[in-house]
Design an enzyme around this catalytic site. Structure first.
Site, PDB file in Angstrom:
ATOM      1  CG  ASP A   1      -2.273   0.426   1.026  1.00  0.00           C
ATOM      2  OD1 ASP A   1      -2.437   1.534   0.477  1.00  0.00           O
ATOM      3  OD2 ASP A   1      -3.215  -0.305   1.388  1.00  0.00           O
TER       4      ASP A   1
ATOM      5  CG  ASP B   1      -4.294   5.335   1.458  1.00  0.00           C
ATOM      6  OD1 ASP B   1      -5.284   4.620   1.682  1.00  0.00           O
ATOM      7  OD2 ASP B   1      -4.061   6.373   2.107  1.00  0.00           O
TER       8      ASP B   1
ATOM      9  CG  HIS C   1      -8.949  -1.661   4.234  1.00  0.00           C
ATOM     10  ND1 HIS C   1      -8.833  -1.509   2.869  1.00  0.00           N
ATOM     11  CD2 HIS C   1      -8.470  -0.520   4.774  1.00  0.00           C
ATOM     12  CE1 HIS C   1      -8.296  -0.334   2.606  1.00  0.00           C
ATOM     13  NE2 HIS C   1      -8.067   0.286   3.739  1.00  0.00           N
TER      14      HIS C   1
HETATM   15  C1  GLC Z   1      -7.795   5.156   2.485  1.00  0.00           C
HETATM   16  C2  GLC Z   1      -7.682   3.841   3.237  1.00  0.00           C
HETATM   17  C3  GLC Z   1      -8.304   4.003   4.598  1.00  0.00           C
HETATM   18  C4  GLC Z   1      -7.553   5.077   5.334  1.00  0.00           C
HETATM   19  C5  GLC Z   1      -7.451   6.362   4.515  1.00  0.00           C
HETATM   20  C6  GLC Z   1      -6.378   7.247   5.055  1.00  0.00           C
HETATM   21  O1  GLC Z   1      -9.093   5.505   2.236  1.00  0.00           O
HETATM   22  O2  GLC Z   1      -8.258   2.818   2.490  1.00  0.00           O
HETATM   23  O3  GLC Z   1      -8.308   2.815   5.323  1.00  0.00           O
HETATM   24  O4  GLC Z   1      -8.195   5.340   6.543  1.00  0.00           O
HETATM   25  O5  GLC Z   1      -7.107   6.144   3.170  1.00  0.00           O
HETATM   26  O6  GLC Z   1      -5.120   6.746   4.759  1.00  0.00           O
END
Ligand code: GLC
Ligand code: CA
Length: 556
Positions: free
Chosen positions: A98, A199, A328
């Site tokens: 990620d 992300d 998730h």
């Molecule tokens: C993305 C991730 C999430 C996280 C957010 C901040 O949306 O999938 O889980 O809280 O970014 O990094």
């Protein structure tokens, strides 16, 4: 469209904290993942995306990274990570990590240095503004609630965080910051990673100069979306990142992109796109409300169908979407997309087939292949997810009773996807020999991998068949590259489409408990998949059973 090495693959998302705990501390880890590679290989998975396992205070479960070059000791060591990459390679599998670079952790060295010397080099790695009593630099609301501005400790400044206050936004306008990001990406790709999931990537470009937008709630704040709509020029950053990193390695990248405009699709995922692929979130975001989760509209089968078809036609053959039922950040797909009370073996398989046969790259989220469901909660104190905890308060403020607010949270909490993977009916679902960091779903005695692997009629076995079909030399070309044409689009609670390539496949699902008739639009040559034992056919008319799904090869 140029053909790419990853087009015909099947991807699987692992949430490391909840996948498999190898040492009994209650937290899933990398050695645990290594020990389950054969399980994934056997299912038919090729590409594995790991949610973050870098060094992190875990304020947002690892999406707050304090060192991009280290593995958090709770997840293992760098040697474990190297071994995971090597073991995956032995099995012809690819590991994606990620890439969380919209923000880092407030415990990252860059941020600590910025606090020490806000006017120095690292101050410019973040968005800092002078603190003014009684007013904030802008009126944006963080995704996790409250203002996006907090005091920069030990200074007279404030810093921007569009997510949690422990996730300060990185200043992509600063070339020095960008160089650091590219250096890190290449360092990981040199280790043999297959690529990255990007992300929150759309947030890296802010509309400058930073300014207020019309408030959209009584708190006087506005959604970050208002700013993002106005932010132009992200392509400069994304193109540069691609050229300096991914492209040189032919790496696979999938962007977490929401609300893209149709005209941006070729730039994002066309042949020369910034990303290899991006997730289709059309179904995910359906029914969302500016006001908060409590105001969300539930999605119906007809909505689901229209969301899928709209995404498919928007992208056409410009590029490849990555299709998901859950991840998730979402509730379990079977609990979300199947009407309440109807979640059963047949409906779970129907949803699987309808989604899996869409054009694009299928991603399975851990436990989805078992039909894992939302977890019951009896109190807000049981909830770990920071986003859900905030939404609970938002719901209470809007006037919902604690019981009603809890119901909202139970439906949408990110914890639903984060409960430990259900491996067996041993204590704690066989996830850990210790105490799991998050409560196991009590239904693990009836929903678990060990039982389903042995059962030819299980959800797991059905997924295995779907994956095998995608790889079957006779149908692969059509399933991977064939066009998608909706059929009987106006029919209520029926989702049907053709996949047309060197053969013609008809995918049809009866998205309701009641039977429903269809008249076959031609001669069926072959039944490729059926979630029932029989097909009730009479002279070309099929009476589909409740939640029956069929994949048929047609003679056209
Ligand atoms: C993305 C991730 C999430 C996280 C957010 C901040 O949306 O999938 O889980 O809280 O970014 O990094
Ligand atoms: Ca562990």
């Amino acid at each position: 469209m140029n053909r790419k090495w990853w087009h015909d693959k099947v991807a699987y998302q692992i949430y490391p904290k909840s996948f498999y705990d190898s040492n009994g501390d209650g937290i899933g880890d990398i050695p645990g993942i290594i020990s389950k590679l054969d399980y994934l290989k056997d299912l038919g998975v090729d590409i594995i995306w790991l949610s973050p396992c870098y060094q992190s205070p875990l304020a947002d479960q690892g999406y707050d990274i304090s060192d991009y070059y280290k593995i958090d000791p709770r997840f293992g060591t760098m040697e474990d990570m190297d071994q995971l990459i090597a073991e995956a390679k032995k099995r012809n599998m690819y590991i994606l990590m990620d890439l969380v670079v919209n923000h880092c952790s407030d415990e990252h060295e860059w941020f600590r240095r910025a606090c020490e010397d806000p006017e120095g080099k690292y101050g410019n790695f973040f968005y800092l503004r002078d603190k003014k009593e009684g007013s904030l630099p802008t009126n944006w609301r963080s995704y996790f609630g409250g203002s996006v501005w907090d005091d920069l400790p030990g200074t007279n400044k404030q810093y921007l965080h569009v997510f949690h206050k422990k996730q300060p936004d990185l200043n992509w306008e600063n070339p020095e910051l960008r160089e650091e990001v590219y250096k890190n990406i290449n360092w990981w790709l040199d280790k043999g990673l297959g690529g990255f999931r990007l992300d929150a990537i759309i947030n890296i470009k802010k509309a400058l100069p930073l300014h207020d937008y019309a408030p959209d709630r009584e708190d006087g704040l506005c959604s970050v979306q208002a700013m993002l709509k106005e932010a132009a020029g992200i392509g400069k950053f994304l193109g540069e990142m691609r050229d300096r990193t991914f492209q040189k390695y032919d790496a696979f990248t999938v962007g977490e992109v929401f609300n893209e405009k149709p005209e941006e699709i070729p730039d994002f995922i066309g042949d020369e796109g910034y990303f290899s692929s991006m997730f289709d979130f059309n179904e995910t975001i359906f029914g969302g409300s500016e006001k908060g989760w409590y105001d969300a509209t539930p999605i119906t089968p007809d909505d689901y169908k229209e969301c899928c078809f709209a995404a498919q036609s928007k992208v056409g053959d410009i590029g490849f979407l990555s299709n998901i039922i859950e991840n998730h950040d979402e509730p379990r797909g079977v609990s979300h997309y199947i009407p309440e009370g109807d979640c059963c073996l047949e409906s779970k398989k129907m949803l699987a087939a309808l989604n899996f046969m869409l054009r694009g790259l299928p991603f399975i989220y851990q436990g989805q292949e078992l039909g894992m469901e939302n977890v019951p909660i009896s109190s807000i104190d049981e909830v770990d997810d920071i986003s859900a905890r905030d939404e609970y308060q938002v719901a209470l403020k809007a006037g919902l009773s604690p019981e009603q607010a809890l119901k909202v949270i139970a439906r949408l909490s990110r914890d639903n996807a984060r409960t430990p993977m259900q491996w067996s009916d041993d204590p704690n679902a066989g996830f850990t020999s210790g105490t799991p960091w998050l409560k196991v779903n009590p239904n693990y005695t009836s929903i678990n991998a060990a039982m389903q692997i042995e059962d030819a009629d299980s959800v797991y076995s059905f997924y295995k068949k779907l994956i095998a079909l995608r790889k079957d030399p006779d149908y692969k070309e059509t399933i991977v590259y064939g066009g998608l044409e909706p059929l009987w689009r106006d029919r209520h609670n029926l989702m049907a489409y053709y996949r047309k390539g060197d053969c013609t496949l008809l995918v049809v699902g009866n998205y309701q408990r009641k039977e429903q008739e269809i008249k076959l639009p031609g001669i069926c040559r072959n039944v490729l998949l059926n979630n029932y034992k029989d097909i009730a056919e009479d002279k070309g008319t099929i009476t589909l059973h409740g939640y029956q799904v069929l994949i048929l090869e047609m003679a056209i």
